[in-house]
Design a protein around this motif. Structure first.
Motif, PDB file in Angstrom:
ATOM      1  N   ASP A   1     147.621  87.887 -71.999  1.00  0.00           N
ATOM      2  CA  ASP A   1     146.091  88.641 -72.050  1.00  0.00           C
ATOM      3  C   ASP A   1     144.985  87.855 -71.186  1.00  0.00           C
ATOM      4  OD1 ASP A   1     145.530  86.298 -73.635  1.00  0.00           O
ATOM      5  OD2 ASP A   1     144.975  87.422 -75.299  1.00  0.00           O
ATOM      6  N   ARG A   2     145.552  86.792 -70.409  1.00  0.00           N
ATOM      7  CA  ARG A   2     145.006  85.949 -69.283  1.00  0.00           C
ATOM      8  C   ARG A   2     145.712  85.816 -68.317  1.00  0.00           C
ATOM      9  NH1 ARG A   2     142.798  80.975 -72.398  1.00  0.00           N
ATOM     10  NH2 ARG A   2     141.879  80.253 -70.325  1.00  0.00           N
ATOM     11  N   VAL A   3     145.136  85.507 -67.126  1.00  0.00           N
ATOM     12  CA  VAL A   3     145.526  84.962 -65.971  1.00  0.00           C
ATOM     13  C   VAL A   3     144.703  83.835 -65.334  1.00  0.00           C
ATOM     14  CG1 VAL A   3     144.610  86.897 -64.546  1.00  0.00           C
ATOM     15  CG2 VAL A   3     146.730  85.786 -63.796  1.00  0.00           C
ATOM     16  N   CYS A   4     145.452  82.823 -64.727  1.00  0.00           N
ATOM     17  CA  CYS A   4     144.699  82.001 -64.021  1.00  0.00           C
ATOM     18  C   CYS A   4     144.788  81.902 -62.713  1.00  0.00           C
ATOM     19  CB  CYS A   4     144.696  80.910 -64.702  1.00  0.00           C
ATOM     20  SG  CYS A   4     146.559  80.053 -64.653  1.00  0.00           S
ATOM     21  N   LEU A   5     144.093  80.981 -61.765  1.00  0.00           N
ATOM     22  CA  LEU A   5     144.347  80.894 -60.256  1.00  0.00           C
ATOM     23  C   LEU A   5     143.603  79.668 -59.916  1.00  0.00           C
ATOM     24  CD1 LEU A   5     141.437  82.020 -58.931  1.00  0.00           C
ATOM     25  CD2 LEU A   5     142.627  84.186 -59.184  1.00  0.00           C
ATOM     26  N   GLY A   6     143.832  79.174 -59.017  1.00  0.00           N
ATOM     27  CA  GLY A   6     142.874  77.814 -58.385  1.00  0.00           C
ATOM     28  C   GLY A   6     142.366  78.579 -56.831  1.00  0.00           C
ATOM     29  N   VAL A   7     141.208  78.407 -56.566  1.00  0.00           N
ATOM     30  CA  VAL A   7     140.626  78.420 -55.190  1.00  0.00           C
ATOM     31  C   VAL A   7     139.978  77.322 -54.709  1.00  0.00           C
ATOM     32  CG1 VAL A   7     138.395  79.203 -56.533  1.00  0.00           C
ATOM     33  CG2 VAL A   7     138.931  80.211 -54.413  1.00  0.00           C
ATOM     34  N   GLY A   8     140.454  77.360 -53.587  1.00  0.00           N
ATOM     35  CA  GLY A   8     139.814  76.130 -52.764  1.00  0.00           C
ATOM     36  C   GLY A   8     138.325  76.301 -52.582  1.00  0.00           C
TER      37      GLY A   8
ATOM     38  N   VAL B   1     140.332  72.076 -55.507  1.00  0.00           N
ATOM     39  CA  VAL B   1     140.576  73.490 -56.064  1.00  0.00           C
ATOM     40  C   VAL B   1     139.681  73.467 -57.463  1.00  0.00           C
ATOM     41  CG1 VAL B   1     142.540  74.146 -54.870  1.00  0.00           C
ATOM     42  CG2 VAL B   1     142.390  73.467 -57.133  1.00  0.00           C
ATOM     43  N   LEU B   2     139.184  74.714 -57.434  1.00  0.00           N
ATOM     44  CA  LEU B   2     138.524  74.902 -58.873  1.00  0.00           C
ATOM     45  C   LEU B   2     139.122  75.811 -59.759  1.00  0.00           C
ATOM     46  CD1 LEU B   2     135.788  74.509 -60.725  1.00  0.00           C
ATOM     47  CD2 LEU B   2     135.000  76.597 -59.676  1.00  0.00           C
ATOM     48  N   TYR B   3     139.615  75.730 -60.749  1.00  0.00           N
ATOM     49  CA  TYR B   3     140.575  76.735 -61.458  1.00  0.00           C
ATOM     50  C   TYR B   3     139.817  77.720 -62.237  1.00  0.00           C
ATOM     51  CZ  TYR B   3     144.644  74.264 -60.376  1.00  0.00           C
ATOM     52  OH  TYR B   3     145.872  73.838 -59.547  1.00  0.00           O
ATOM     53  N   LEU B   4     140.111  79.014 -62.213  1.00  0.00           N
ATOM     54  CA  LEU B   4     139.491  79.960 -62.982  1.00  0.00           C
ATOM     55  C   LEU B   4     140.335  80.781 -63.935  1.00  0.00           C
ATOM     56  CD1 LEU B   4     137.669  81.327 -59.747  1.00  0.00           C
ATOM     57  CD2 LEU B   4     136.667  79.801 -61.114  1.00  0.00           C
ATOM     58  N   SER B   5     139.860  81.542 -64.784  1.00  0.00           N
ATOM     59  CA  SER B   5     140.619  82.459 -65.477  1.00  0.00           C
ATOM     60  C   SER B   5     139.916  83.703 -65.820  1.00  0.00           C
ATOM     61  CB  SER B   5     141.184  81.724 -66.706  1.00  0.00           C
ATOM     62  OG  SER B   5     140.153  81.532 -67.804  1.00  0.00           O
ATOM     63  N   LYS B   6     140.895  84.524 -66.499  1.00  0.00           N
ATOM     64  CA  LYS B   6     140.167  86.017 -66.530  1.00  0.00           C
ATOM     65  C   LYS B   6     140.970  86.565 -67.729  1.00  0.00           C
ATOM     66  CE  LYS B   6     139.690  90.555 -64.759  1.00  0.00           C
ATOM     67  NZ  LYS B   6     139.992  91.305 -63.411  1.00  0.00           N
ATOM     68  N   ARG B   7     140.467  87.305 -68.644  1.00  0.00           N
ATOM     69  CA  ARG B   7     140.850  87.980 -69.798  1.00  0.00           C
ATOM     70  C   ARG B   7     141.412  89.274 -69.139  1.00  0.00           C
ATOM     71  NH1 ARG B   7     142.365  85.590 -74.169  1.00  0.00           N
ATOM     72  NH2 ARG B   7     140.808  83.984 -74.895  1.00  0.00           N
ATOM     73  N   LEU B   8     142.755  89.817 -69.574  1.00  0.00           N
ATOM     74  CA  LEU B   8     143.295  91.019 -68.764  1.00  0.00           C
ATOM     75  C   LEU B   8     143.258  92.016 -69.985  1.00  0.00           C
ATOM     76  CD1 LEU B   8     146.201  89.207 -67.177  1.00  0.00           C
ATOM     77  CD2 LEU B   8     143.889  90.416 -66.190  1.00  0.00           C
ATOM     78  N   GLU B   9     143.392  93.345 -69.484  1.00  0.00           N
ATOM     79  CA  GLU B   9     143.802  94.320 -70.395  1.00  0.00           C
ATOM     80  C   GLU B   9     145.188  94.476 -70.307  1.00  0.00           C
ATOM     81  OE1 GLU B   9     141.305  97.751 -70.443  1.00  0.00           O
ATOM     82  OE2 GLU B   9     139.581  96.423 -69.983  1.00  0.00           O
ATOM     83  N   LYS B  10     145.959  95.199 -71.260  1.00  0.00           N
ATOM     84  CA  LYS B  10     147.398  95.527 -71.000  1.00  0.00           C
ATOM     85  C   LYS B  10     147.472  96.396 -69.915  1.00  0.00           C
ATOM     86  CE  LYS B  10     149.598  93.047 -73.673  1.00  0.00           C
ATOM     87  NZ  LYS B  10     150.506  91.870 -72.948  1.00  0.00           N
ATOM     88  N   ALA B  11     148.355  96.319 -69.011  1.00  0.00           N
ATOM     89  CA  ALA B  11     148.633  97.315 -68.091  1.00  0.00           C
ATOM     90  C   ALA B  11     148.850  98.745 -68.418  1.00  0.00           C
ATOM     91  CB  ALA B  11     149.912  96.746 -67.048  1.00  0.00           C
ATOM     92  N   LYS B  12     148.543  99.575 -67.910  1.00  0.00           N
ATOM     93  CA  LYS B  12     148.751 101.090 -68.175  1.00  0.00           C
ATOM     94  C   LYS B  12     149.911 101.500 -67.414  1.00  0.00           C
ATOM     95  CE  LYS B  12     143.961 102.323 -69.151  1.00  0.00           C
ATOM     96  NZ  LYS B  12     142.938 101.567 -68.633  1.00  0.00           N
ATOM     97  N   ASN B  13     150.039 101.190 -66.044  1.00  0.00           N
ATOM     98  CA  ASN B  13     151.139 101.399 -65.183  1.00  0.00           C
ATOM     99  C   ASN B  13     151.933  99.958 -65.007  1.00  0.00           C
ATOM    100  OD1 ASN B  13     150.503 104.061 -65.172  1.00  0.00           O
ATOM    101  ND2 ASN B  13     149.261 103.619 -63.472  1.00  0.00           N
ATOM    102  N   THR B  14     153.091 100.064 -64.796  1.00  0.00           N
ATOM    103  CA  THR B  14     153.758  98.892 -64.500  1.00  0.00           C
ATOM    104  C   THR B  14     154.284  98.863 -62.831  1.00  0.00           C
ATOM    105  OG1 THR B  14     155.923  99.404 -65.026  1.00  0.00           O
ATOM    106  CG2 THR B  14     154.731  98.262 -66.625  1.00  0.00           C
ATOM    107  N   ILE B  15     154.421  97.602 -62.429  1.00  0.00           N
ATOM    108  CA  ILE B  15     155.048  97.475 -61.002  1.00  0.00           C
ATOM    109  C   ILE B  15     156.474  97.654 -61.169  1.00  0.00           C
ATOM    110  CG2 ILE B  15     155.179  95.939 -59.224  1.00  0.00           C
ATOM    111  CD1 ILE B  15     152.614  94.402 -60.235  1.00  0.00           C
TER     112      ILE B  15
END
Length: 183
Positions: free
Chosen positions: A118-125, A169-183
């Protein structure tokens, strides 16, 4: 009778990266003055093939226009081994920017992450070369994790000097909603 104007809309596809995509990606990065290595993309595909990640490309009118990778468990930074997916190695080539391609890649990456967490993270320069990415992440709702700035795989010590290069880098995160369509 008004005949109107014919407007050709470009066709954008987000799909799984293939080994045949490596050469066009490396060539496009060289055109931008970068110093890419095919081995990096080969490693991304091996990680995908082993089930550790998703490796995606954006194809616009038959040309690779950008790429993004999602590791299903963060590999470094404050989220390492947390079970939170991490978006890494995201780029849209300059000649294709400002056409919604980055947003489409991020939508696909977030959908892949939402299948597992339910979360995803990333690092940005932090240098100006990452300015458009920094703005995009803020607009998409990513927030800093609170661990401060990292250099390489370690948090920076307050008041210690570091280089403002791609490893800062600075690390960030975001709460996600469950996907309606899958890849």
């Amino acid at each position: 009778m008004y005949e109107g104007t014919t407007v050709k809309m470009p066709e954008l596809t987000i799909r799984a990266m293939t080994y045949q995509d490596i050469s066009p990606i490396v060539d496009a990065e060289r055109e931008q003055g970068w110093h890419p290595k095919a081995e990096k993309y080969e490693r991304r595909l091996r990680d995908r093939d082993s089930g550790r990640s998703a490796a995606l490309v954006a194809v616009l009118d038959g040309n690779v226009a950008g790429y993004i990778n999602v590791y299903y468990t963060a590999r470094s930074g404050p989220f390492a081994a947390s079970g939170i997916p991490e978006i890494v190695d995201f780029g849209v080539f300059r000649k294709y920017q400002r056409q919604g391609i980055g947003s489409a890649l991020m939508d696909a990456a977030e959908a892949a992450a939402a299948e597992r967490a339910d979360r995803v993270c990333l690092g940005v320069g932090l240098h100006s070369g990452y300015g458009s990415a920094q703005r995009m992440y803020a607009k998409r709702g990513y927030i800093p994790d609170g661990s401060g700035v990292w250099y390489g795989d370690a948090p920076c010590v307050p008041y210690e000097k570091v280089d403002n290069d791609d490893d800062l880098v600075l690390y960030l995160s975001k709460r996600l909603e469950k996907a309606k369509n899958t890849i």
